[in-house]
Write an enzyme that holds these catalytic residues in place. Structure first.
Site, mmCIF file in Angstrom:
data_model
loop_
_atom_site.group_PDB
_atom_site.id
_atom_site.type_symbol
_atom_site.label_atom_id
_atom_site.label_comp_id
_atom_site.label_asym_id
_atom_site.label_seq_id
_atom_site.Cartn_x
_atom_site.Cartn_y
_atom_site.Cartn_z
ATOM 1 N N HIS A 124 -56.306 132.986 -60.632
ATOM 2 C CA HIS A 124 -57.635 132.686 -60.824
ATOM 3 C C HIS A 124 -57.903 131.306 -61.138
ATOM 4 O O HIS A 124 -57.046 130.648 -61.521
ATOM 5 C CB HIS A 124 -57.887 133.797 -62.190
ATOM 6 N N PRO A 125 -59.244 130.812 -60.959
ATOM 7 C CA PRO A 125 -59.446 129.441 -61.217
ATOM 8 C C PRO A 125 -59.040 128.798 -62.721
ATOM 9 O O PRO A 125 -58.908 127.754 -62.968
ATOM 10 C CB PRO A 125 -60.908 129.286 -61.042
ATOM 11 N N ARG A 126 -59.070 129.663 -63.787
ATOM 12 C CA ARG A 126 -58.643 129.330 -65.091
ATOM 13 C C ARG A 126 -57.078 129.085 -65.240
ATOM 14 O O ARG A 126 -56.439 128.754 -66.257
ATOM 15 C CB ARG A 126 -59.172 130.302 -66.052
ATOM 16 N N LYS A 127 -56.298 129.578 -64.167
ATOM 17 C CA LYS A 127 -54.865 129.434 -64.253
ATOM 18 C C LYS A 127 -54.242 128.109 -63.654
ATOM 19 O O LYS A 127 -55.058 127.387 -63.472
ATOM 20 C CB LYS A 127 -54.270 130.800 -63.733
ATOM 21 N N VAL A 128 -52.966 128.104 -63.632
ATOM 22 C CA VAL A 128 -52.500 126.815 -63.486
ATOM 23 C C VAL A 128 -52.719 126.395 -62.177
ATOM 24 O O VAL A 128 -53.059 125.082 -61.855
ATOM 25 C CB VAL A 128 -50.722 127.013 -63.806
#
Length: 379
Positions: free
Chosen positions: A178-182
């Site tokens: 997901h875009p909020r992950k690393v």
């Protein structure tokens, strides 16, 4: 000064990679997904990796192949994103919430053991915000009680436990893209798998349990008719996503290094404040710094929620600390006393941390935290 909470970082080759996939005419799950799986498995030290639509479906499929079904229980932390519990429910099983270790905010092995019943089938430790859980303790616990372990490693690609990468420790480890992950490919998930036969089954299950993939059919020199020996899901990643994911893997070490540098700078700038507590890592762990959590102490004279509102007025976007699932209406009355979980859910705030965050922006965040909590910076 506006300081966003998070932004994905791209290395520059993603657009070209997507263009190549478009030109190939193969957009759905195909050769790029296979290539991404091999590269991901090599990076996390797993024999196999299986791509999925997202981490939630990765968790659901991993629980399913572990034999979790109706009537079973799976022990999970309440202090986690709601997908952790939802994946259990989606298998027809019941999530049983255990408390956390207040020092790490990860599932406490002792609390998990107290929650075991004759219906318990699995334990799902979460490597929260990229900090590895105490996997040695959970491995012993699972062996002692004959339980499966499925790791929720949504935020933990690049994290290490006792010097070994998360993904190489157990049988099934689930990551988020997901875009909020690393790293990200817009949306997607990956399962690191130790058993090639289990990986083969997962690949069937993610495409309706079809016994022949589209890639296999198109490569054949004769007509191949697929069959469906069991029921499955549609949890396929596309080659478009995989092309982006491959480019993100190439810059993973750069992303991790920059996150670590910014986190260490936060530690230095905030470490002397008597109003907030900076994160501490156990000796066994090396985290990804997917987020930067601070505990707002009583000395601040302001709650974590009020601090977030105040920071937003100063142009600083934050997020609440990790949610407590049992506080939500959808899981109300599903847990006994979880005092450490309740306390952590009230006291933590996630400060902005992402590659591209400037030192000027970071200084502004620290200055505003100090101002609203009454701290004297450097005191």
């Amino acid at each position: 000064m506006d300081v966003p909470f998070a932004k994905p970082w791209f290395g520059g080759g993603e657009t070209e990679a997507v263009g190549e996939v478009l030109a190939s005419g193969w957009l759905t799950q195909g050769p790029r997904v296979e290539e991404f799986e091999r590269a991901f498995a090599a990076r996390v030290g797993a024999p196999e990796a299986v791509a999925t639509t997202n981490c939630t479906t990765a968790l659901q499929l991993s629980l399913y192949v572990s034999g979790v079904g109706p009537g079973d229980e799976v022990i999970v932390p309440s202090l986690s994103f709601i997908a952790t519990a939802n994946a259990v429910w989606q298998c027809g099983a019941t999530p049983i919430f255990a408390d956390i270790d207040p020092a790490t905010c990860n599932l406490d092995p002792a609390s998990a053991e107290r929650a075991i019943t004759r219906r318990t089938k699995a334990i799902m430790p979460v490597h929260q915000v990229g900090l590895p859980a105490d996997m040695d303790a959970f491995a012993l616990l699972a062996d002692r009680h004959g339980l499966a372990i499925v790791e929720d490693a949504a935020c933990a690609i690049g994290a290490e436990h006792q010097g070994r990468p998360i993904g190489s420790l157990g049988n099934l480890t689930c990551f988020s893209l997901h875009p909020r992950k690393v790293i990200t490919c817009g949306e997607g998930g990956m399962i690191a798998v130790s058993d090639p036969l289990v990986a083969e089954r997962l690949r069937r299950l993610r495409q309706h349990a079809m016994d022949k993939s589209a890639l296999d059919r198109h490569a054949a020199d004769r007509v191949v008719v697929e069959h469906y020996p069991e029921r499955g899901w549609n949890a396929r990643m596309t080659d478009l996503q995989a092309a982006v994911g491959l480019k993100q893997l190439e810059v993973l070490e750069t992303i991790l290094a920059e996150r670590r540098r910014l986190a260490e700078r936060y530690n230095e700038l905030l470490g002397g404040m008597p109003t907030v507590e900076t994160p501490k890592d156990p000796d066994y762990a090396r985290r990804t710094w997917q987020s930067y959590p601070v505990r707002v102490l009583a000395e601040a004279g302001v709650s974590a929620a009020d601090l977030m509102d105040a920071l937003l007025h100063d142009g600083v976007a934050t997020r609440r600390g990790i949610m407590a699932i049992h506080h939500e209406v959808s899981y109300a009355n599903c847990a006994g006393p979880l005092p450490h979980t309740d306390k952590a859910a009230e006291e933590f705030v996630l400060l902005p941390l992402f590659p591209g965050l400037t030192e000027e922006q970071q200084d502004h965040v620290v200055d505003r935290v100090g101002a609203w909590t009454g701290a004297v910076i450097g005191a």
